[in-house]
Design an enzyme around this catalytic site. Sequence first.
Site, PDB file in Angstrom:
ATOM      1  CE  LYS A 175       5.851  -9.264  -3.333  1.00 49.67           C
ATOM      2  NZ  LYS A 175       6.206  -8.247  -4.265  1.00 49.67           N
ATOM      3  CD  GLU A 178       5.949  -8.703  -8.426  1.00 44.73           C
ATOM      4  OE1 GLU A 178       5.259  -9.630  -8.872  1.00 44.73           O
ATOM      5  OE2 GLU A 178       5.716  -8.135  -7.347  1.00 44.73           O
ATOM      6  N   GLY A 228      -3.134  -3.199  -2.142  1.00 42.74           N
ATOM      7  CA  GLY A 228      -3.172  -3.760  -3.484  1.00 42.74           C
ATOM      8  C   GLY A 228      -4.587  -4.146  -3.869  1.00 42.74           C
ATOM      9  N   GLY A 229      -4.705  -5.045  -4.821  1.00 38.64           N
ATOM     10  CA  GLY A 229      -6.003  -5.444  -5.336  1.00 38.64           C
ATOM     11  C   GLY A 229      -6.806  -6.291  -4.358  1.00 38.64           C
ATOM     12  CB  THR A 232      -3.794  -9.692  -4.198  1.00 39.35           C
ATOM     13  OG1 THR A 232      -3.650  -9.798  -5.616  1.00 39.35           O
ATOM     14  CG2 THR A 232      -2.506 -10.140  -3.522  1.00 39.35           C
ATOM     15  N   GLY A 233      -5.914  -9.399  -1.836  1.00 44.74           N
ATOM     16  CA  GLY A 233      -6.208  -9.209  -0.415  1.00 44.74           C
ATOM     17  C   GLY A 233      -6.945 -10.399   0.183  1.00 44.74           C
ATOM     18  CD  GLU A 250      -5.535   1.645   0.332  1.00 46.06           C
ATOM     19  OE1 GLU A 250      -6.303   1.308  -0.589  1.00 46.06           O
ATOM     20  OE2 GLU A 250      -4.538   2.346   0.165  1.00 46.06           O
ATOM     21  CB  CYS A 284      -6.320   2.472  -4.128  1.00 41.02           C
ATOM     22  SG  CYS A 284      -5.655   3.585  -2.869  1.00 41.02           S
ATOM     23  CD  GLU A 385      -9.094  -0.664  -8.161  1.00 41.37           C
ATOM     24  OE1 GLU A 385      -8.784   0.345  -7.520  1.00 41.37           O
ATOM     25  OE2 GLU A 385      -8.817  -1.827  -7.793  1.00 41.37           O
TER      26      GLU A 385
END
Length: 489
Positions: A175, A178, A228-229, A232-233, A250, A284, A385
């Site tokens: 994925k 988007e 990602g963030g 979300t992780g 990561e 990141c 961040e």
Amino acid sequence: MENLMKMYIDGEWVTSISGETREIINPANGDIIGICTEGDERDVKEAVKAAKRAFYEDGWMDTTPDVRAALLLKTADLLEKRSEEFALIETINNGKTLDESRYDISDSVHCLRYYAGIINKPSGQTFYVEDNVQTMVIREPIGVCGQIVPWNFPLLMAVWKLAPALAAGNTVIFKPAEITPMSVIKLFEIFHEVGIPKGVVNIVLGSGSKVGQEIASNMDIDKIAFTGGTSTGRKIMSSAAANIKNISLELGGKSPNIIFADADMELALDYALYGIFLNQGQVCAAGSRLLLEDSIYDEFIEKLKQRATKIKVGNGIDRDTKMGPLISRDHMEKVLSYIEIGINEGARLVCGGHRIVDNGMDKGFFIEPTIFADTTPDMRIVKEEIFGPVLVIQKFSDEKDSIRLANDSEYGLAGAVFTKDITKAMRVIKKLRAGITWVNNYQPAYCEAPWGGYKQSGIGRELGTIGYEEYTEVKQISINLAPKPNYWF
């Protein structure tokens, strides 16, 4: 719909089951540059069926290393041949400069070749234990892998995950972000051209809430790799618990860049700028916290300001542009809100801080290179961040103080030390709670070395042989060399 960008599932280019679509925007001018099909949970399930069949029934798990290596090498060759096409797509879709995009494509080619080269290199172990038993340890592919990447390095992050997964013999449901799918869709065209078997690689386009969530929770996906963030992780980690998926994450960072008074000032200035303004600060591992020794604090900030205010901001396709737009209007507004927070918290705005709307840039998402000084550890702009071209500066008094400030973060992704005293550099680096560190340097990443962080910056590693091992399971095999009944019962 003509020119509709499609998903790739089970060796075929398909539209989503829902029929939904999404517009893709050029962040430099707000123009619509493409329309792609928009998938959901049902499309993920179809991809999983294909990947599971390809792995177990069609024999991908049993392919020999030379077959997998040849496919990766062919992919690298075609990507290299089309590098300018890919660089332009990356710049138009993401906003970064052409020079940055070219570097990303080159790095992607190298990464594919690196993993093609180590496919037959990993070794196991053997043990001769008691009772005439020979024990060995081997590595096998995990199975069906779900991979989710962010929008800041669309192609490079894809290759960082796809290359080791395929090298190890796994199948993949991939994925992309988007809003930046274009270069990855083109990469899957190359996969199709080189002949990777049906079902081995699948790309599902769509939102994180639908496609990403299904990848994380699907019971037939054996591993998930996410970049990602951190928030979300956490959600992915929770969803992956449904079938105890193997996971690697990561995540975010608020990385310290420590400049001692004895550093080469021109070198430190150069990398302080590079560390935060590369890719508009949307990195990141960005050096978003600059720690300056008190004796050079004022001088360094003044020189930094002089350099930062001269950075040419503009459309990434223009040759003289050094910093492009942020990825989207929403993200630009988020970064601007953080700048306002910093001002309200009492930090001193050294330069920047505004959206750029002149010279025809009013339709794009441009922000000036921004620097805050006189910040304190309790400020949100220091703790959180921002993921944009915003540098916050702190002052330290000695080596011990620099380490204290550097580690005063929930993150632990990266960090750097600038000094001419290598023994001091090593003392500080060893105390730094971060997974990626540099001495007299900032930002370079090499696919030969592992990439990942401590604390809330994630778990697991990408790249290097360790990144390959993240896509394998360890199996113990014990052989009885003197088989006979033991009459235990």
